[in-house]
Design a protein around this motif. Structure first.
Motif, PDB file in Angstrom:
ATOM      1  N   TYR A  83     -11.307  -4.672  38.072  1.00  0.00           N
ATOM      2  CA  TYR A  83     -10.729  -5.363  39.227  1.00  0.00           C
ATOM      3  C   TYR A  83     -11.592  -5.229  40.480  1.00  0.00           C
ATOM      4  O   TYR A  83     -11.594  -6.114  41.337  1.00  0.00           O
ATOM      5  CB  TYR A  83      -9.295  -4.881  39.485  1.00  0.00           C
ATOM      6  CG  TYR A  83      -8.356  -5.236  38.342  1.00  0.00           C
ATOM      7  CD1 TYR A  83      -8.671  -6.260  37.459  1.00  0.00           C
ATOM      8  CD2 TYR A  83      -7.170  -4.551  38.135  1.00  0.00           C
ATOM      9  CE1 TYR A  83      -7.838  -6.591  36.401  1.00  0.00           C
ATOM     10  CE2 TYR A  83      -6.321  -4.873  37.080  1.00  0.00           C
ATOM     11  CZ  TYR A  83      -6.661  -5.892  36.215  1.00  0.00           C
ATOM     12  OH  TYR A  83      -5.839  -6.218  35.169  1.00  0.00           O
ATOM     13  N   ILE A  88      -5.514  -9.567  38.426  1.00  0.00           N
ATOM     14  CA  ILE A  88      -5.861  -8.405  39.250  1.00  0.00           C
ATOM     15  C   ILE A  88      -4.597  -7.845  39.888  1.00  0.00           C
ATOM     16  O   ILE A  88      -3.844  -8.557  40.552  1.00  0.00           O
ATOM     17  CB  ILE A  88      -6.888  -8.785  40.336  1.00  0.00           C
ATOM     18  CG1 ILE A  88      -8.195  -9.202  39.666  1.00  0.00           C
ATOM     19  CG2 ILE A  88      -7.105  -7.620  41.301  1.00  0.00           C
ATOM     20  CD1 ILE A  88      -9.273  -9.644  40.636  1.00  0.00           C
ATOM     21  N   SER A 102      -9.223  -7.761  31.275  1.00  0.00           N
ATOM     22  CA  SER A 102      -8.162  -7.472  32.232  1.00  0.00           C
ATOM     23  C   SER A 102      -6.912  -6.948  31.495  1.00  0.00           C
ATOM     24  O   SER A 102      -6.243  -7.696  30.793  1.00  0.00           O
ATOM     25  CB  SER A 102      -7.821  -8.746  33.001  1.00  0.00           C
ATOM     26  OG  SER A 102      -6.703  -8.507  33.813  1.00  0.00           O
TER      27      SER A 102
END
Ligand code: SF4
Ligand code: SF4
Lengths: 512, 249
Positions: free
Chosen positions: A70, A157, B221
């Motif tokens: 991130y 994120i 992610s």
């Protein structure tokens, strides 16, 4: 009423134009050295604090993929800029999720990336100075780790991950938040966030037993430290005394009573909330979580069920198995842990609970999805059960229910603005302002649908709302616990009080 | 061979090395960094297949961005799809299109041509937002503007070669084939071509040291790629397991 301007509720929720630095003054009290040291952090700012902080940053980057990825991949698209309730409520640009991340990212870039080392101006990289540190302390304590931004970011994120890391970095150089770190001290010494010792708990529970019996004529038990019980209930400690929390606890007890379940609470693990998550420390969070494992083993229970608490449910649902598992000594037929809503819902599905819904007819309800329940956990076995199950319970217990606007509930829900370690009086201004979007949505359904009460399943949400809701012209008692509604309407077997409806009692006596 | 051809040959070898080496380094770093906790943004899929579908819809449709902001979505998606078509179109400079596996290269050509325009429109839209929306302006650094200008310049210089002043594409193809087979061929000295190629090499070099890392990064992610099953399956990072073993001692 307040020494700051309370935002006005308008017709619709506006995204403000930013005003630089309006919340820079907001910062919580810092924890004293003794409390920092008790958690294994230094008590004094080290002389080479920059170096220590940067080393901690590297340590976290190598231990948390989320943090490393991130820091690198934000493209500054701006999609998250209008998503944070603290930005909407304050207009301070550093409360935009990406800008909050940037406070840390610009330092990461300066020391750890090629572009930041050689072309700092180009990429907005800066040295780690005292001013930067002050900004960190201020703005990383204006994030409730609610994850709303993460839903809307094209890469997922999660600013909460950055806030947690930032707080851990600050702790590593002695700068901790008084509220969180002193509470953690109480958990480790006494067993719960409020510092209620065994004796006080026992007294409180006895009092509740008397009260319920007086009300209903039924001897509903509130067992504590009962070895050999089947279920260990871990409630947030606010459930022991505060309104409307305690009405929720009464609701759980009545449900257990009707199910004929053998259950207990533990004075050693009398706290569902785990503030270790707020300060980002795996070790501290684990230490607190292990108390629940120990209590379960010592009491010889077969199941663990958590009470109504949001961030607590995140640690329980998503982290407990990791931190304190494996739970192979518990009954494998049930998920570990379960949420009290899953338990009650299951009984409703099986037709084991009988409700007299008219007991709640004086209210028209809406439901506030708690941020961490909504975006970090699940209930039941289908994605989205965390939205459906609490609503199904409310609808089973109440006749009048209305949802708030769709873009303020479910995964899009707005945080109460008190989560993640913000629920402290020294942060009142940010708490009140951050509640604006939720208050706006509540006003909409109050005006349009005549909603009178808002139910929640989180100790923080309930405490926060009862405190801030008067600033917006509502009253404290408009906030209720979901299991309070259950408690009101549940028909107890053999009841004599106002809940009495003996002709309907048959069919309720079957036991587990 | 002219000094110019030699410099461009060296430039492209260098850019290629940085791009591949840099991406390799970053991907390895992401790969090796553990995820100690389950942090999927819920509601999240409870199966591996579900996660693949979730990731696919993020990567192909930008679904979270769609939920978030329709303007950024339309400009961003337009730009990325155009870029994809253009990159595919450029395969003709590197591959032998008589071979059957490259049958699709001629097929994308007509789309690739117009993609230059949609790419420029998309990028201009993003640039306009960056300048006009106060919140986006606040979070922008000089590099964020420059990145858009770089991409716009690449697209326009390319489009100009197609529509305004043609370049000798047969020689261009020979130059790049030469680079790949170490059988060096001269590069035409067209100014537009040199600008276009210089900018592309720049883009390749900054790719692994900039926010362009979002391209590989999205696959890593955890909020998007984790299965939502923490109660069913115990998740334990290696360092957390060590911590546990130490405590057990
Ligand atoms: S939405 Fe994500 S990528 Fe876009 S600015 Fe916010 S954090 Fe960065
Ligand atoms: S996690 Fe919540 S409080 Fe924190 S920046 Fe994101 S939206 Fe705001």
């Amino acid at each position: 009423m307040a020494d700051f301007e309370v935002p006005e509720l308008k017709e619709t929720l506006d995204i403000p134009k930013y005003v630089d630095g309006v919340m820079a003054h907001s910062a919580p009290y810092t924890a004293k050295a003794e409390f920092q040291e008790a958690l294994g952090f230094p008590g004094e700012l080290p002389e080479n604090w920059q170096q220590v902080a940067l080393e901690k940053m590297t340590d976290l980057r190598t231990r948390y993929r989320s943090f490393q990825v991130y820091l690198d991949i934000c493209v500054k698209c701006g999609a998250c800029t209008d998503k944070c309730h603290y930005y909407i409520g304050t207009a301070d640009p550093k409360n935009m999720p990406v800008a909050r991340q940037d406070l840390l990212r610009k330092v990461y870039r300066r020391y750890f990336t090629f572009a930041g080392k050689y072309f700092p101006k180009l990429v907005g990289a800066v040295d780690l100075t005292k001013e930067v540190l002050d900004d960190w302390y201020s703005y990383y304590h204006q994030c409730s780790q609610c994850r709303r931004c993460s839903v809307y970011c094209p890469y997922g994120i999660d600013t909460a991950e950055i806030s947690m890391a930032a707080r851990e970095i600050m702790d590593s150089i002695s700068i901790g938040q008084k509220y969180c770190n002193e509470i953690l001290g109480k958990v480790f010494v006494i067993g719960n966030n409020l510092g209620l010792p065994q004796r006080a708990l026992a007294d409180t529970l006895e009092g509740l037993e008397e009260e319920v019996e007086e009300d209903t004529g039924v001897a509903v038990k509130f067992p504590l430290d009962q070895k050999g019980a089947e279920i260990l209930l871990v409630p947030p400690s606010a459930d022991f005394f505060a309104e409307p929390h305690v009405d929720g606890l009464i609701g759980y007890a009545k449900v257990f009573h009707e199910a004929g379940a053998s259950w207990t609470m533990s004075s050693y693990a009398s706290e569902a909330g785990n503030f270790g998550m707020f300060i980002g420390s795996y070790e501290v969070m684990q230490k607190a979580a292990l108390r629940i494992r120990k209590a379960a083993i010592d009491l010889g229970v077969k199941r663990i069920i958590f009470g109504e608490c949001g961030h607590a449910w995140r640690v329980a649902y998503a982290f407990l198995n990791t931190l304190a598992g494996p739970f192979d000594f518990l009954d494998p037929r049930y998920p570990v842990p379960q949420h009290i809503c899953e338990y009650t819902y299951d009984l409703i599905q099986k037709n084991r609970l009988k409700f007299n819904k008219s007991e709640n007819d004086h209210m028209t309800l809406t439901f506030h999805d708690s941020c961490n329940v909504a975006r970090a956990t699940r209930m039941g076995d289908k994605p989205g059960g965390q939205f459906d199950i609490p609503r199904a319970i409310i609808k089973a217990a109440c006749n009048n229910y209305v949802d708030m606007p769709a873009d303020t509930i479910g995964e899009a829900t707005f945080c109460c603005a008190g989560g993640g370690g913000i629920l402290t009086d020294d942060l009142m201004e940010i708490r009140v302002k951050g509640a604006l979007p939720r208050m706006q949505a509540l006003k909409t359904v109050s005006v349009e649908d005549g909603v009178t009460h808002m139910a929640a399943i989180c100790a923080i949400c309930k405490s926060q709302f009862t405190k801030v809701i008067p600033y917006y012209g509502f009253t404290m008692d408009q906030i209720v616990s979901v299991h309070q509604l259950v408690s009101n309407a549940l028909v107890l077997t053999g009841a004599t009080g106002e809940n009495d409806s003996s002709e309907n009692d048959e069919g309720n006596t079957e036991k587990e | 061979m002219s000094a110019l051809s030699v410099s461009y040959a060296i430039l492209f070898y260098f850019a290629f090395a940085i791009l591949v080496g840099g991406l390799f380094h970053k991907i390895r770093q992401y790969w090796r960094t553990p995820t100690p906790l389950k942090i999927a943004t819920t509601p999240a899929p409870v199966t591996q297949t579900g996660v693949i579908l979730r990731m696919a819809s993020e990567i192909v449709l930008f679904s979270s961005l769609f939920k978030s902001n329709k303007w950024i979505w339309i400009f961003g998606w337009m730009f990325h799809v155009s870029l994809l078509l253009i990159v595919l179109r450029h395969f003709r400079y590197f591959v032998d299109n008589t071979s059957i596996i490259w049958f699709w290269v001629p097929l994308v050509q007509p789309f690739g041509v117009y993609a230059a325009f949609t790419m420029i429109i998309g990028l201009t839209g993003l640039l306009a937002r960056r300048i006009l929306v106060d919140r986006v302006r606040y979070i922008s650094s000089p590099s964020d503007y420059l990145m858009l200008l770089l991409l716009i310049s690449i697209a326009s210089s390319g489009a100009m070669m197609k529509f305004v002043s043609h370049t000798d594409i047969v020689s261009v193809k020979a130059f790049f084939s030469g680079l790949m087979t170490f059988n060096f061929q001269p590069l035409p000295g067209d100014p537009l071509l040199l600008i276009h190629l210089g900018l592309v090499a720049t883009l390749m070099i900054i790719f692994p040291i900039s926010k362009l890392l979002h391209a590989p990064g999205i696959f890593f992610s955890p909020t998007r790629n984790q299965i939502d099953n923490p109660r069913e399956k115990r998740h334990l990072a290696p360092w957390a397991a060590e911590l546990e073993a130490e405590k057990a001692k």
